[in-house]
Design an enzyme around this catalytic site. Structure first.
Site, PDB file in Angstrom:
ATOM      1  N   GLU A 158     -21.442  -2.047  67.384  1.00 12.47           N
ATOM      2  CA  GLU A 158     -21.207  -3.408  67.714  1.00 12.47           C
ATOM      3  C   GLU A 158     -21.483  -4.332  66.339  1.00 12.47           C
ATOM      4  O   GLU A 158     -22.167  -3.742  65.472  1.00 12.47           O
ATOM      5  CB  GLU A 158     -21.914  -4.054  68.825  1.00 12.47           C
ATOM      6  CG  GLU A 158     -21.670  -3.430  70.142  1.00 12.47           C
ATOM      7  CD  GLU A 158     -22.792  -4.058  71.019  1.00 12.47           C
ATOM      8  OE1 GLU A 158     -23.324  -5.150  70.815  1.00 12.47           O
ATOM      9  OE2 GLU A 158     -23.048  -3.451  72.202  1.00 12.47           O
ATOM     10  N   LYS A 181     -23.332  -6.623  64.170  1.00  8.83           N
ATOM     11  CA  LYS A 181     -24.727  -7.259  63.992  1.00  8.83           C
ATOM     12  C   LYS A 181     -24.569  -8.701  63.528  1.00  8.83           C
ATOM     13  O   LYS A 181     -24.372  -8.884  62.245  1.00  8.83           O
ATOM     14  CB  LYS A 181     -25.869  -6.468  62.952  1.00  8.83           C
ATOM     15  CG  LYS A 181     -27.127  -6.889  63.111  1.00  8.83           C
ATOM     16  CD  LYS A 181     -28.168  -6.139  62.399  1.00  8.83           C
ATOM     17  CE  LYS A 181     -29.560  -6.649  62.571  1.00  8.83           C
ATOM     18  NZ  LYS A 181     -29.663  -7.783  61.980  1.00  8.83           N
ATOM     19  N   ASP A 201     -25.009 -12.250  62.174  1.00  7.03           N
ATOM     20  CA  ASP A 201     -26.096 -13.336  61.437  1.00  7.03           C
ATOM     21  C   ASP A 201     -26.103 -14.514  62.021  1.00  7.03           C
ATOM     22  O   ASP A 201     -25.716 -15.491  61.646  1.00  7.03           O
ATOM     23  CB  ASP A 201     -25.947 -13.001  59.836  1.00  7.03           C
ATOM     24  CG  ASP A 201     -26.932 -13.514  59.171  1.00  7.03           C
ATOM     25  OD1 ASP A 201     -28.221 -13.624  59.773  1.00  7.03           O
ATOM     26  OD2 ASP A 201     -26.976 -13.782  57.969  1.00  7.03           O
ATOM     27  N   TYR A 255     -24.046  -9.674  73.836  1.00  5.19           N
ATOM     28  CA  TYR A 255     -24.262  -8.335  73.696  1.00  5.19           C
ATOM     29  C   TYR A 255     -25.045  -7.560  74.664  1.00  5.19           C
ATOM     30  O   TYR A 255     -25.069  -6.394  74.369  1.00  5.19           O
ATOM     31  CB  TYR A 255     -24.723  -8.261  72.388  1.00  5.19           C
ATOM     32  CG  TYR A 255     -26.012  -8.981  72.022  1.00  5.19           C
ATOM     33  CD1 TYR A 255     -27.008  -8.171  72.225  1.00  5.19           C
ATOM     34  CD2 TYR A 255     -25.771  -9.928  71.461  1.00  5.19           C
ATOM     35  CE1 TYR A 255     -28.290  -8.659  72.235  1.00  5.19           C
ATOM     36  CE2 TYR A 255     -27.343 -10.373  70.678  1.00  5.19           C
ATOM     37  CZ  TYR A 255     -28.294  -9.907  71.462  1.00  5.19           C
ATOM     38  OH  TYR A 255     -29.875 -10.443  71.019  1.00  5.19           O
ATOM     39  N   LYS A 296     -27.805  -1.688  58.250  1.00  2.00           N
ATOM     40  CA  LYS A 296     -27.913  -2.876  57.629  1.00  2.00           C
ATOM     41  C   LYS A 296     -27.078  -2.427  56.204  1.00  2.00           C
ATOM     42  O   LYS A 296     -27.175  -1.531  55.695  1.00  2.00           O
ATOM     43  CB  LYS A 296     -29.187  -3.303  57.018  1.00  2.00           C
ATOM     44  CG  LYS A 296     -30.189  -3.521  58.191  1.00  2.00           C
ATOM     45  CD  LYS A 296     -29.886  -4.957  58.918  1.00  2.00           C
ATOM     46  CE  LYS A 296     -29.881  -6.232  58.069  1.00  2.00           C
ATOM     47  NZ  LYS A 296     -31.459  -6.559  57.965  1.00  2.00           N
ATOM     48  N   CYS A 314     -51.624 -26.137  34.336  1.00  2.00           N
ATOM     49  CA  CYS A 314     -50.763 -26.228  35.433  1.00  2.00           C
ATOM     50  C   CYS A 314     -49.624 -27.224  35.151  1.00  2.00           C
ATOM     51  O   CYS A 314     -50.010 -28.399  34.594  1.00  2.00           O
ATOM     52  CB  CYS A 314     -51.577 -26.600  36.743  1.00  2.00           C
ATOM     53  SG  CYS A 314     -50.777 -27.355  38.147  1.00  2.00           S
ATOM     54  N   CYS A 335     -50.745 -30.492  37.697  1.00  2.00           N
ATOM     55  CA  CYS A 335     -51.827 -31.350  37.305  1.00  2.00           C
ATOM     56  C   CYS A 335     -52.695 -31.301  36.092  1.00  2.00           C
ATOM     57  O   CYS A 335     -53.624 -32.161  35.564  1.00  2.00           O
ATOM     58  CB  CYS A 335     -52.941 -31.009  38.617  1.00  2.00           C
ATOM     59  SG  CYS A 335     -53.424 -29.578  38.211  1.00  2.00           S
ATOM     60  N   CYS A 369     -53.763 -21.854  39.462  1.00  2.00           N
ATOM     61  CA  CYS A 369     -54.377 -23.159  38.996  1.00  2.00           C
ATOM     62  C   CYS A 369     -55.712 -23.163  39.528  1.00  2.00           C
ATOM     63  O   CYS A 369     -55.889 -23.145  40.632  1.00  2.00           O
ATOM     64  CB  CYS A 369     -53.531 -24.234  39.313  1.00  2.00           C
ATOM     65  SG  CYS A 369     -54.427 -25.970  39.325  1.00  2.00           S
ATOM     66  N   CYS A 379     -55.408 -30.042  43.196  1.00  2.00           N
ATOM     67  CA  CYS A 379     -54.090 -30.269  42.664  1.00  2.00           C
ATOM     68  C   CYS A 379     -52.895 -30.678  43.699  1.00  2.00           C
ATOM     69  O   CYS A 379     -53.097 -30.271  44.659  1.00  2.00           O
ATOM     70  CB  CYS A 379     -53.684 -28.711  42.114  1.00  2.00           C
ATOM     71  SG  CYS A 379     -51.761 -28.756  41.673  1.00  2.00           S
TER      72      CYS A 379
END
Length: 670
Positions: free
Chosen positions: A117, A119, A121, A226, A313, A407, A410, A425, A430
């Site tokens: 069948e 699959k 998404d 299904y 897959k 960073c 900050c 950081c 921050c």
């Protein structure tokens, strides 16, 4: 129309509903309409007018009830009668052959056939029909508990609200948004200055989780069935037999193809690699199942997946594009993550313009530079990533990337701890860290606070209404209602959602705290071994390392968390707010329905089906779907159906709602 009496109106409404259902089936299931849209709309308008004239003749299964309109404060939880397992994955021919060898070994000479069948998404859902009428739709959730999305599922025109056979049954299907509808929606959103959806799956998932079902109705969702979980009147021998029955009942079933052996399965999988693009919906693979249902039972399941099915897959789709820049994003623990900014490219159903580069070492390993032409793919068809640099396309204009020493948010110092691949950081105040920490805290697997998303958190921080996640519990509606997109109703819903989160289980609170390396699984294990936050706080490193699933890295992280004054202050304020910082105390008579089996049938007046099941199971009882000699009680509502007759023949004790409530009251107090 006003000259009709109620009896004639009832007959006319019944005839119109049946006619509309047939045309919905032809249009939305068979893709073969026999009347024009204008003629269909005329039938609907006639039904709407009749029902407005005789409102007491409106039924839940009427086609007019698909348009939405119910607005919920939150989704109710639904405990699934059968756990929704995940599928093991196959990524190539060899994986499929290994799967077949395991099947052969466990079936020991039995003849078997496969069914292949799509699959899809999309979003898995469970549907329940009572006496042939759609009664409940729920999300998969964690496989054991989902959310009641019945109102939104009623808006799906390919899902019949009533079927011919008056039976009780449960099914599984995949809700999805067609590619063509996805494009239409995104075009509309851009015209309205709204952000486009990332891909059809996200759009479908967002649609079924709308508290206002009118929004779901506007999005033209579809569903393909299904699986049949249970049926009160029939038994089936094969999966193909199930599909033939469901098709006859008016369901839109998933595409399938029988295969006599694994070689045929492999051919089908290879054939669909390219053909997938021709479909008007996204598939990310194929599902291979044993056809014979008795053999499925013989093969059984592992703890997480059936032994009789596997998901193949498709290989990740790849495209070339250019890295225009590399930006830094900050996580809740201060981790700096480099992200490639790409020339937009269509990939696996969505437009990709960003891809994670993970860390500095990954950039060096792949020799990535700003300006490079690169090959990108979606890992597992979900997360965009850079596969490799096309070095032969370099022209000398590319620039080396350097991790910043300060960073970018900050200005705090950035360090890379010894032995780690991630730079961080060091400033715990921050703003970026605070935002990500709060986002983690309110996320679904943590405190699950609906309505508190990135935009609202940014406004709360910018207006100094909160500094950290503990401050959420001291907000008032007056703080919120003047913020952008926060009117009276929205602000009221946010405060309600925050209040409701105080009842979350202890393990979810542990996960929400954001202790480094403590995921949802580790949080569950910690909650099983420590009854409260105070017990965990007092634990020594050796105490933690003695738990088999908790290694030294997690143990060190937990101990360090409780040594920071800021974190102790956070916990103090969470305790003050009434958050559950310990496991629910065992109460006397908590399991007063100890293992008693209940079956429910008919339309209940005082409970939804999920509410009454939760009541029984929270008290130690079991809610089962079919009557047998092992059933202790049948609880009936209006129009109880065949289960009532079966319970009578077996001598099962039968209770109406009032008798059930009285029994609960007595057992609770005894």
């Amino acid at each position: 129309m006003i000259n009709l009496n109620k009896e004639k109106a009832s007959k006319k409404i019944t005839a119109l509903k049946e006619k509309i259902r047939k045309h919905e089936y032809k249009y939305f299931v068979l893709d073969d309409p026999s009347i024009s849209d204008a003629e269909f709309d005329q039938l609907m308008q006639e039904l709407i007018k009749l029902e407005s004239e005789f409102p007491d003749l409106i039924t839940e299964d009427s086609p007019t009830q698909r348009v939405g309109g119910a607005v919920l404060d939150e989704f109710k939880k639904v405990k699934h009668s059968t756990k929704m397992l995940s599928l093991d994955n196959a990524f190539n021919k060899e994986d499929l052959i290994e799967f077949d060898q395991r099947v052969q070994k466990n079936l020991k000479g039995e003849d078997y056939q496969y069914v292949v069948e799509h699959k899809i998404d999309g979003l898995s859902a469970v549907m329940r029909y009572n006496n042939g009428t759609f009664e409940l739709g729920a999300t998969r959730g964690n496989g054991e508990v989902g959310e009641d999305i019945s109102n939104n599922m009623k808006t799906i025109r390919s899902l019949p609200l009533k079927i011919e056979e008056k039976a009780e049954m449960q099914l599984r299907g995949e809700i999805y948004l067609a590619k063509s509808e996805f494009k239409r929606l995104n075009k509309q959103r851009l015209e309205n200055d709204e952000s486009p959806f990332a891909n059809p799956r996200n759009a479908a998932a967002g649609s079924v989780r709308q508290l206002d079902s009118k929004i779901a109705a506007e999005r033209s969702l579809s569903i393909l069935i299904y699986d049949l979980i249970s049926h009160s009147k029939r038994e089936f021998k094969t999966h193909l037999e199930v599909f033939a029955y469901l098709k006859k009942q008016g369901f839109k079933i998933n595409w399938y193809q029988a295969a006599s052996n694994i070689e045929s399965v492999i051919e089908i999988c290879q054939d669909w690699h390219q053909k997938r693009e021709k479909l008007d919906f996204e598939i990310d693979g194929l599902v291979i199942k044993i056809n014979d249902l008795a053999l499925r039972k013989k093969l059984g399941n592992t703890a997480r997946s059936p032994r009789w099915a596997i998901a193949y897959k498709f290989p990740a789709q790849q495209k070339t594009t250019k890295i225009k820049d590399i930006e830094i994003s900050l996580g809740r623990t201060g981790a700096l993550t480099p992200t490639a900014i790409l020339d937009p490219v269509e990939l696996a159903g969505s437009t990709v313009s960003r891809a994670t580069l993970h860390n500095e070492d990954e950039i060096k390993r792949k020799d990535i530079k700003i300006g490079d032409i690169v090959l990108v793919q979606k890992a597992g068809d979900v997360i965009p990533e850079v596969v490799k640099v096309i070095t032969e396309k370099r022209d000398g204009s590319e620039k080396e990337f350097e991790m910043p020493k300060n960073c970018p948010v900050c200005g705090g110092e950035v360090i890379r701890p010894e032995g780690e691949a991630v730079s961080r950081c060091t400033n715990i105040s921050c703003p970026a860290q605070r935002k990500e920490s709060i986002l983690h805290f309110v996320s679904r697997n943590a405190m699950n606070i609906d309505g508190v998303g990135p935009a609202l958190i940014e406004q709360l921080l910018a207006n100094n209404l909160i500094e950290d996640y503990a401050d959420l519990y001291f907000l008032k509606q007056s703080h919120l209602k003047d913020l952008e997109r926060m009117g009276e109703k929205s602000s009221e819903n946010v405060i309600k959602a925050i209040e409701a989160s105080k009842k979350r289980e202890f393990f979810r609170v542990l996960y929400a705290l954001g202790i480094r390396h403590v995921g949802i699984g580790a949080a569950r294990i910690l909650a099983e071994n420590f009854n409260s936050i105070d017990e965990l706080k007092s634990a020594k490193i050796d105490d933690l390392k003695n738990i088999s699933e908790i290694g030294p890295v997690i143990a060190d992280s937990i101990v360090n968390f409780f040594q920071e004054r800021h974190n102790i202050d956070l916990l103090s304020r969470l305790k003050q707010a009434g958050i559950r910082l310990k496991n629910k105390a065992s109460q006397e008579n908590e399991n007063f329905l100890d293992q008693l089996k209940f079956v429910f049938t008919g339309s209940l007046n005082d409970f939804t089906r999920s509410e009454i099941k939760d009541l029984v199971e929270n008290a130690g009882g079991r809610a089962v779907s079919s009557v047998s000699s092992k059933t202790d009680y049948l609880v009936i509502g209006d129009n109880p159906g065949s289960k009532y007759d079966k319970a009578q023949s077996l001598g099962i004790e039968i209770l109406n709602e009032s008798e059930f409530k009285e029994m609960i009251k007595k057992k609770r107090s005894s």
